[in-house]
Enzyme design. Structure first.
Site, PDB file in Angstrom:
ATOM      1  N   ALA A  22       0.800  -1.233   0.000  1.00  0.00           N
ATOM      2  CA  ALA A  22       0.000   0.000   0.000  1.00  0.00           C
ATOM      3  C   ALA A  22       0.827   1.276   0.000  1.00  0.00           C
ATOM      4  O   ALA A  22       0.300   2.356  -0.230  1.00  0.00           O
ATOM      5  CB  ALA A  22      -0.917   0.001   1.222  1.00  0.00           C
ATOM      6  N   LEU A  26       1.332   2.562  -7.218  1.00  0.00           N
ATOM      7  CA  LEU A  26       0.021   2.215  -7.790  1.00  0.00           C
ATOM      8  C   LEU A  26      -1.111   2.579  -6.823  1.00  0.00           C
ATOM      9  O   LEU A  26      -2.146   3.117  -7.220  1.00  0.00           O
ATOM     10  CB  LEU A  26      -0.042   0.720  -8.125  1.00  0.00           C
ATOM     11  CG  LEU A  26      -1.315   0.292  -8.845  1.00  0.00           C
ATOM     12  CD1 LEU A  26      -1.286   0.733 -10.299  1.00  0.00           C
ATOM     13  CD2 LEU A  26      -1.522  -1.216  -8.772  1.00  0.00           C
ATOM     14  N   HIS A 224      -2.227  -6.256 -23.099  1.00  0.00           N
ATOM     15  CA  HIS A 224      -3.208  -5.273 -23.576  1.00  0.00           C
ATOM     16  C   HIS A 224      -3.557  -5.440 -25.053  1.00  0.00           C
ATOM     17  O   HIS A 224      -4.733  -5.458 -25.431  1.00  0.00           O
ATOM     18  CB  HIS A 224      -2.686  -3.845 -23.372  1.00  0.00           C
ATOM     19  CG  HIS A 224      -2.228  -3.546 -21.976  1.00  0.00           C
ATOM     20  ND1 HIS A 224      -2.859  -4.050 -20.864  1.00  0.00           N
ATOM     21  CD2 HIS A 224      -1.210  -2.790 -21.499  1.00  0.00           C
ATOM     22  CE1 HIS A 224      -2.241  -3.617 -19.777  1.00  0.00           C
ATOM     23  NE2 HIS A 224      -1.233  -2.859 -20.144  1.00  0.00           N
TER      24      HIS A 224
HETATM   25  C1  BG6 Z   1       1.010  -0.557 -18.425  1.00  0.00           C
HETATM   26  C2  BG6 Z   1       2.430  -0.680 -18.856  1.00  0.00           C
HETATM   27  O1  BG6 Z   1       0.417  -1.827 -18.311  1.00  0.00           O
HETATM   28  O2  BG6 Z   1       0.289   0.222 -19.376  1.00  0.00           O
HETATM   29  C3  BG6 Z   1       3.062   0.687 -19.045  1.00  0.00           C
HETATM   30  O3  BG6 Z   1       3.159  -1.408 -17.900  1.00  0.00           O
HETATM   31  C4  BG6 Z   1       2.226   1.523 -19.978  1.00  0.00           C
HETATM   32  O4  BG6 Z   1       4.389   0.581 -19.516  1.00  0.00           O
HETATM   33  C5  BG6 Z   1       0.784   1.542 -19.535  1.00  0.00           C
HETATM   34  O5  BG6 Z   1       2.748   2.838 -19.972  1.00  0.00           O
HETATM   35  C6  BG6 Z   1      -0.091   2.240 -20.539  1.00  0.00           C
HETATM   36  O6  BG6 Z   1      -1.358   2.383 -19.998  1.00  0.00           O
HETATM   37  P1  BG6 Z   1      -2.322   3.557 -20.469  1.00  0.00           P
HETATM   38  O7  BG6 Z   1      -3.595   3.282 -19.755  1.00  0.00           O
HETATM   39  O8  BG6 Z   1      -1.674   4.838 -20.049  1.00  0.00           O
HETATM   40  O9  BG6 Z   1      -2.413   3.449 -21.957  1.00  0.00           O
END
Ligand code: BG6
Length: 449
Positions: A22, A26, A224
């Site tokens: 915590a 993040l 992603h």
């Molecule tokens: C994270 C990656 O999962 O997604 C980062 O670890 C990246 O490196 C980020 O910058 C991008 O997320 P967003 O939501 O800003 O497009």
């Protein structure tokens, strides 16, 4: 007009939300602000508690003072030093209708932490949310799943991929399966190529030591980008149930075949804090792949992502085939239609069409039909972590990644990581693409939404 309510966001009753790690970044940047909004919206009740857990020693007051949240909400925050004794501590504050444990920790400690939670006495009453990266290749992801499943079944595990909770990404399935006009053309008869692009302007910033061990393929593509590809290409699930959606996404992941890859690194990366001076980690990756199934056979798929580029933007594009017999003979033939899903910074869906340029001559012009969130809806778009936390509280797995999905995605990219020569590019520039004449000009849609 809203006409159908398919799922409620609220999780009623008294909850305990435990953040392990915590004191980290993040919790401060994403989790606490998201929880604060959920509290304001009544999705977290006023008798629920947020307990920070970590190795640092804080009093409740010191912990509360780390966050910029309302005083009311601060009173719902508590801190407990370490996992030992946490069960009794929470028992005293309970009973709770639901408990989630958010692992905001270095990935190397996931497996040991899960074991500690079990040994501390937590059983089927908890849901565990695990941040990416989940493993660093197939073998490590498989081992991690195995060690977690030794203590907790899959139904208690929530592997987060915050892209799945972005509003525009959630809309992909609705757009595809709630509108009958698209499905008939969503296949290799009509689509020439599928393209996904995720550009960032920032470099690795403070995360050099993590990123240098990962690179863009692990950091962005394994999770992603492949997840967005699944949503764009999967067959309709038999229901909106998380299990049925995951089955279809896994079906896509299994049939992916990566054909060509190019990797790049921005100049100046080697001087970033935490980066090895002779690192060949990529900060840019571009690839061509295919999906070997009935619907998509023969349709090339291009994906690319990078840091320190010229703009921040994530888009998914479907380029349609040109008609075989062009009635309107523009010099280069009638331009292809495109459907663009703008994921960020602004969200929307754009249909690029050909129309008649006004005037006496018969001249074609490209026009856009746009559905833009900011003009179509008044409601503010929730931040991804609000949705993820609310769903984890409710026990809804739809926007989380299953063990099979994560392992299959790793299997696909295992063979291409750290392979090939790196190209170098300047910060603020886009490296030369190996698929130069293919990419949709996504920048063209910058101001459409
Ligand atoms: C994270 C990656 O999962 O997604 C980062 O670890 C990246 O490196 C980020 O910058 C991008 O997320 P967003 O939501 O800003 O497009």
């Amino acid at each position: 007009m809203l006409f159908e309510h398919l799922g409620s966001a609220s999780a009623e009753g008294k909850s305990a939300i435990v953040i392990l790690g915590a004191s980290g970044d993040l919790a401060k940047r994403k989790l606490m602000p998201a929880l604060s909004v959920l509290r304001k919206q009544g999705m977290i009740s006023e008798d629920s508690i947020i307990t920070g857990v970590g190795r640092s020693k804080f009093t409740d007051e010191e912990f509360r003072d780390r966050f910029e949240i309302s005083d009311d909400f601060k009173n719902q925050l508590f801190y407990h030093h370490g996992i030992q004794g946490l069960k009794d501590y929470l028992n005293e504050k309970g009973p709770f209708q639901r408990m989630i444990f958010f692992l905001s920790l270095p990935p190397s400690s996931y497996s040991g932490t899960v074991e500690q939670l079990y040994n501390e006495g937590f059983r089927e009453e908890i849901n565990i949310v695990i941040e990416k990266p989940f493993g660093r290749d197939y073998e490590s992801a498989r081992k991690l799943n195995e060690s977690i499943h030794r203590y907790y079944p899959e139904k208690q595990i929530f592997r987060s991929d915050h892209y799945l909770a972005k509003e525009a990404v959630q809309n992909i399935l609705i757009f595809r399966f709630a509108n009958s006009i698209f499905e008939a053309s969503w296949n290799n008869n009509y689509i020439e190529s599928i393209q996904i692009s995720a550009f960032e302007t920032l470099g690795v910033e403070e995360r050099g030591s993590y990123f240098d061990q990962a690179g863009s393929i692990r950091d962005m593509i394994q999770n992603h980008l492949l997840q967005m590809l699944c949503l764009i290409t999967m067959d309709p699930p038999i229901s909106l149930n998380a299990t049925d959606i995951r089955v279809q996404k896994t079906g896509i992941l299994k049939t992916i075949e990566i054909e060509e890859v190019s990797r790049g690194q921005y100049n100046g990366y080697l001087e970033e804090k935490g980066v090895s001076p002779d690192s060949d980690t990529e900060t840019w990756a571009e690839m061509k792949l295919k999906i070997n199934n009935h619907r998509w056979a023969g349709v090339p798929i291009y994906i690319r992502t990078g840091k320190a580029l010229n703009r921040k933007g994530t888009e998914i594009g479907l380029k349609f085939k040109k008609r075989p017999h062009a009635l309107y003979n523009a010099p280069d033939g009638t331009p292809s239609n495109e459907i663009i899903f703008k994921v960020q910074p602004s969200a929307g869906i754009i249909l690029q069409l050909n129309g008649k340029n006004p005037g006496m001559d018969l001249q074609l012009a490209r026009t856009d039909m746009a559905f833009c969130y900011n003009s179509s809806f008044k409601d503010e778009i929730p931040e991804a972590y609000q949705k993820l936390l609310a769903d984890a509280l409710k026990g809804d797995h739809t926007l989380f990644v299953s063990s099979i999905e994560t392992e299959t995605a790793w299997q696909k990219i295992d063979g291409i990581m750290n392979k090939g020569k790196l190209i170098h590019y300047d910060k603020g520039c886009v490296p030369k693409s190996i698929f130069d004449n293919i990419w949709i000009d996504f920048e063209r849609y910058k101001n459409t939404c």
